[in-house]
Motif scaffolding. Structure first.
Motif, PDB file in Angstrom:
ATOM      1  N   ARG A   5      -2.919  -3.507 -14.431  1.00 31.75           N
ATOM      2  CA  ARG A   5      -3.931  -3.477 -13.365  1.00 31.75           C
ATOM      3  C   ARG A   5      -3.289  -3.157 -12.012  1.00 31.75           C
ATOM      4  O   ARG A   5      -3.846  -2.411 -11.207  1.00 31.75           O
ATOM      5  CB  ARG A   5      -4.668  -4.816 -13.289  1.00 31.75           C
ATOM      6  N   ARG A   6      -2.123  -3.723 -11.767  1.00 30.42           N
ATOM      7  CA  ARG A   6      -1.430  -3.476 -10.494  1.00 30.42           C
ATOM      8  C   ARG A   6      -1.105  -1.994 -10.345  1.00 30.42           C
ATOM      9  O   ARG A   6      -1.333  -1.393  -9.284  1.00 30.42           O
ATOM     10  CB  ARG A   6      -0.151  -4.308 -10.427  1.00 30.42           C
ATOM     11  N   GLU A  24      -2.543   0.516 -11.816  1.00 25.94           N
ATOM     12  CA  GLU A  24      -3.794   1.266 -11.664  1.00 25.94           C
ATOM     13  C   GLU A  24      -4.300   1.178 -10.224  1.00 25.94           C
ATOM     14  O   GLU A  24      -4.794   2.171  -9.664  1.00 25.94           O
ATOM     15  CB  GLU A  24      -4.855   0.727 -12.630  1.00 25.94           C
ATOM     16  N   GLN A  25      -4.192  -0.012  -9.614  1.00 31.91           N
ATOM     17  CA  GLN A  25      -4.640  -0.191  -8.236  1.00 31.91           C
ATOM     18  C   GLN A  25      -3.876   0.707  -7.267  1.00 31.91           C
ATOM     19  O   GLN A  25      -4.401   1.105  -6.232  1.00 31.91           O
ATOM     20  CB  GLN A  25      -4.482  -1.653  -7.821  1.00 31.91           C
ATOM     21  N   PHE A  26      -2.633   1.033  -7.626  1.00 32.78           N
ATOM     22  CA  PHE A  26      -1.820   1.865  -6.747  1.00 32.78           C
ATOM     23  C   PHE A  26      -1.784   3.317  -7.212  1.00 32.78           C
ATOM     24  O   PHE A  26      -0.855   4.059  -6.864  1.00 32.78           O
ATOM     25  CB  PHE A  26      -0.411   1.283  -6.617  1.00 32.78           C
ATOM     26  N   ASP A  67       0.824  -1.208   0.000  1.00 31.13           N
ATOM     27  CA  ASP A  67       0.000   0.000   0.000  1.00 31.13           C
ATOM     28  C   ASP A  67       0.859   1.259   0.000  1.00 31.13           C
ATOM     29  O   ASP A  67       0.512   2.264  -0.615  1.00 31.13           O
ATOM     30  CB  ASP A  67      -0.927   0.003   1.214  1.00 31.13           C
TER      31      ASP A  67
END
Length: 213
Positions: free
Chosen positions: A170-171, A173-175, A112
């Motif tokens: 995707r990873r 974008e998630q962060f 995170d």
């Protein structure tokens, strides 16, 4: 998965036929599924053995903190070989072998925050099998060449490139990256790193092909 999970677990436990502590390295390009495979493997190894007999030392904990990357001018390619504390990683691997009667405290990585966390991992003396995963375990230069002699065996994980790239997008974008920024990062940062890792494939003891994970 072309290599069945049960066969991989059997191969990992067979390393314990060697005396002393053994270390299994899991490598592969960014997004190949190293962490997913490692997590699954660790779950099954802990079920098959005493939990305290298995340790985990991910290379991600040895990312340089952003403050250091800023100082060195390397933050715009975070994840490249020279954005890790390779000396610290090698020292930790050596301690696993040289000081087996002492608990090894090692840094973890907070996804995170995208930052290393000091002493987040503890590997006790009871851990006879330690699994470590990361992109550059077989890299032949830049200080990484010191890693392979410290590993009992190294597996190279690969998956279809289109699947791998979409995972990375995707990873990112998630962060917090926009779709366009995520794809730019994959093209400009992750893919050059992936090419380096692909060049080390033939040095692996085993190639594990993942259809999905």
């Amino acid at each position: 998965m072309t290599n069945t999970l049960s066969a991989l677990v059997d191969r990992a436990t067979s390393l314990l036929d060697k005396p002393g502590r053994v270390t299994l390295g899991v490598t592969g390009a960014p997004g190949a599924g190293k962490s997913a495979l490692t997590d699954t493997l660790l779950t099954h190894l802990c079920a098959a053995m005493d939990t305290d007999a298995v340790g985990h030392l991910p290379m991600d904990g040895f990312h340089l903190a952003d403050v250091q990357l800023d100082r060195l001018g390397r933050r715009d390619r975070k994840g490249a070989p020279d954005t890790f504390d390779v000396d610290g990683y090698v020292a930790a691997l050596r301690r696993l072998h040289d000081e087996p009667d002492r608990t090894l405290f090692a840094p973890g990585f907070e996804r995170d925050l995208e930052q290393p966390v000091a002493a987040a991992i503890a590997i006790p003396p009871s851990a006879r099998l330690v699994v470590t995963e990361g992109n550059y375990l077989l890299l032949p230069d830049g200080g990484w060449e010191r890693v392979r002699p410290l590993l009992t065996e190294v597996w190279h994980v690969e998956v279809d490139d289109d699947v791998r790239r979409e995972r990375l997008v995707r990873r990112h974008e998630q962060f917090g990256k926009s779709p366009a920024a995520a794809r730019d990062w994959v093209d400009q940062v992750d893919e050059p790193n992936a090419a380096l890792v692909r060049g080390t494939r033939d040095a692996a003891d085993l190639v594990v092909t993942l259809d999905s994970l």
